[in-house]
Design an enzyme around this catalytic site. Structure first.
Site, PDB file in Angstrom:
ATOM      1  N   LYS A  54      20.925  22.977  -6.808  1.00 36.23           N
ATOM      2  CA  LYS A  54      21.195  23.144  -5.453  1.00 36.23           C
ATOM      3  C   LYS A  54      21.894  24.556  -5.371  1.00 36.23           C
ATOM      4  O   LYS A  54      22.398  25.119  -6.451  1.00 36.23           O
ATOM      5  CB  LYS A  54      22.477  22.037  -5.450  1.00 36.23           C
ATOM      6  N   SER A 129      25.210  16.949   1.669  1.00 32.51           N
ATOM      7  CA  SER A 129      24.804  17.954   1.635  1.00 32.51           C
ATOM      8  C   SER A 129      23.620  18.526   0.612  1.00 32.51           C
ATOM      9  O   SER A 129      23.063  19.427   1.073  1.00 32.51           O
ATOM     10  CB  SER A 129      25.991  18.996   1.712  1.00 32.51           C
ATOM     11  N   SER A 153      27.848  13.899  -0.958  1.00 27.60           N
ATOM     12  CA  SER A 153      26.728  14.601  -1.209  1.00 27.60           C
ATOM     13  C   SER A 153      25.566  14.439  -1.961  1.00 27.60           C
ATOM     14  O   SER A 153      24.469  14.818  -1.964  1.00 27.60           O
ATOM     15  CB  SER A 153      26.928  16.061  -1.156  1.00 27.60           C
TER      16      SER A 153
END
Ligand code: GLN
Length: 455
Positions: A54, A129, A153
């Site tokens: 990420k 997210s 997330s």
């Protein structure tokens, strides 16, 4: 294998899962693993495993932007401990993955690099997210990926995309090199399609680190997916969660069916009272925005971040922050600044801290009688794209089931066990006691091999 993943990444470029692909570098890393195989040298515990990270994890010499304009062009001067450990174990980092700006959101639509699409139905969001991390694994663009989970997330996008998302307990994985959102909640988590892969990655990245004093000093064991001897399990679900008016009735029925099957298999499954349900999302949003307003203060265009034309000093800060951050991030900085401001601090911040303490106490009480807690991850399956963008409160409220584990600091995993009649998957969230990642992996593998429904 790396070539194959690179081809798949290009073929699925429209999903927008990757912000950047490290093509040459990944091929070079693969060649050196091939050499090791040829020379019969050990390739490393994750030798040749292709992993995406990420865009909130620092990777030395590579850009990292938290999907924000604010960090445009910023190059990480060091690697996050988790990333370094992956590489030391022979993993091949194939690229950085798209997400909501500064990991704030539930849809992966607030990225400065454009929204991420759900590979199972591109008219829906992949969750957030860590949407890019979930999509990359779900669409077969890498073998595993890292995300971060402050309030869901990792678990919620895994739920929306039909894969496994594991959030360890707070303090299991070093946060060194993870761009902070809310430091007392943030944890790095792992996405995978099977538990063996998740367990391997966790065994490599977990454990003490001199650079993060909040990590437990005990070494992590080699996490095993073998099914535990100690059965039947004592399982609890939160009655107030299953009775919640916002829960899709079909998800509720799925869980009731699951509980019945568990009982038939000899396990104890009890509904327990949890009066704090309605306070979870409000307490989470007060505390995390407060922490975010402090963490994000450094992005002023001078110490870090986007810098416009210097004119008057105060205007300079204001312009940099106005132009550098997107709407959702600004909303949270303002909310966090407000709840910490003089005259409101006691009413909001202190009260939310009290709620957090009560949540922890009640969680400990439940774990004194039960081995695991089972919950949904989300009240609904993947949202239609765009639905939440203009209704932040609706989006925040959809986090009720995931923020619980972050408030309590315990490990939790999303397991893809169910399918909805609308064609989308949904998962069961299994929550373990403090420091029981090992037990959580084992019970998860038992659930995955015996209780997958509707495939
Ligand atoms: N959806 C939650 C939020 O927007 C969770 C985000 C996260 O875990 N990073 O805060």
């Amino acid at each position: 294998m790396v070539r194959d993943y690179l081809d798949r990444i290009s073929a699925h470029a429209s999903l927008n899962a990757f912000i950047e692909v490290y093509k040459e570098e990944a091929l070079l890393a693969a060649a050196s693993i091939d050499d090791r195989f040829r020379e019969k040298l050990p390739p490393g515990r994750l030798g040749g495993v292709v992993i995406g990270i990420k865009d909130v994890l620092c990777h030395k010499g590579h850009r990292v932007s938290a999907a924000s304009r604010m960090l445009e062009g910023y190059v990480a001067p060091y690697s996050a401990t988790a990333v370094q450990r992956l590489q030391d174990a022979g993993a091949i980092i194939i690229g950085r993955l798209n997400c909501d700006e500064f990991a704030m959101g539930s849809t992966s639509e607030t990225s400065a690099f454009g929204k991420v699409l759900n590979p199972l139905d591109p008219s829906r969001v992949p969750g957030g997210s860590s949407g890019g991390s979930a999509v990359a694994v779900a669409a077969g663009l890498c073998m595993a990926s890292l995300g971060s989970d402050t309030g869901g997330s990792v678990r919620q996008p895994a739920d929306f995309c039909g894969i496994i998302g594991f959030k360890p307990g707070y303090g299991r994985i070093s946060r060194y090199g993870l761009i902070a959102y809310a430091s007392s909640f943030d944890q790095i988590g792992v996405f995978g399609r099977n538990l063996d892969m998740v367990a391997e990655v966790l065994s490599v990245i977990g454990g003490p680190d001199d650079f993060d004093s909040t990590v437990f000093p005990t070494k992590v064991p080699d996490y095993q997916v073998t099914i535990p001897e100690k059965r039947p399990f004592n399982l609890a679900y939160l009655k107030n969660a299953l009775d919640h008016q916002g829960l899709d009735p079909e998800i509720r029925t799925g869980f009731e069916f699951f509980f019945e099957k568990l009982r038939k298999a000899g396990h104890r499954v009890d509904g327990v009272d949890f009066d704090l349900m309605e306070y979870l999302a409000p307490a989470y949003y007060v505390l995390t925005t407060a922490e975010a307003s402090s963490n994000l203060a450094r992005f002023d265009g001078i110490r870090y971040g986007y810098a416009g034309k210097p004119d008057q000093l105060v205007d300079y800060y204001r312009n940099n922050r106005s132009l550098g951050f997107g709407r959702e991030v600004k909303r949270r900085i303002m909310l966090g600044t407000f709840v910490l401001s003089s005259g409101y601090y006691e009413a909001y911040y202190t009260k939310a801290q009290r709620v957090r303490r009560l949540v922890r106490a009640r969680t400990d009480e439940i774990f004194s009688k039960y081995d695991f807690i089972i919950l949904p991850n989300s009240p609904v399956t993947a949202f239609p794209a765009g639905q939440m963008l203009n209704d932040p409160v609706a989006m925040y409220l959809a986090d009720i089931y995931t923020v619980f584990a972050n408030l309590a600091g315990v490990p939790a995993v999303s397991l893809p066990l169910f399918r909805h009649s609308n064609g989308m998957p949904f998962g069961a969230q299994v929550i373990g006691n403090h420091s029981d990642e090992a037990g959580l992996i084992q019970v998860s593998s038992y659930f995955m091999s015996n209780f997958r429904m509707g495939d």
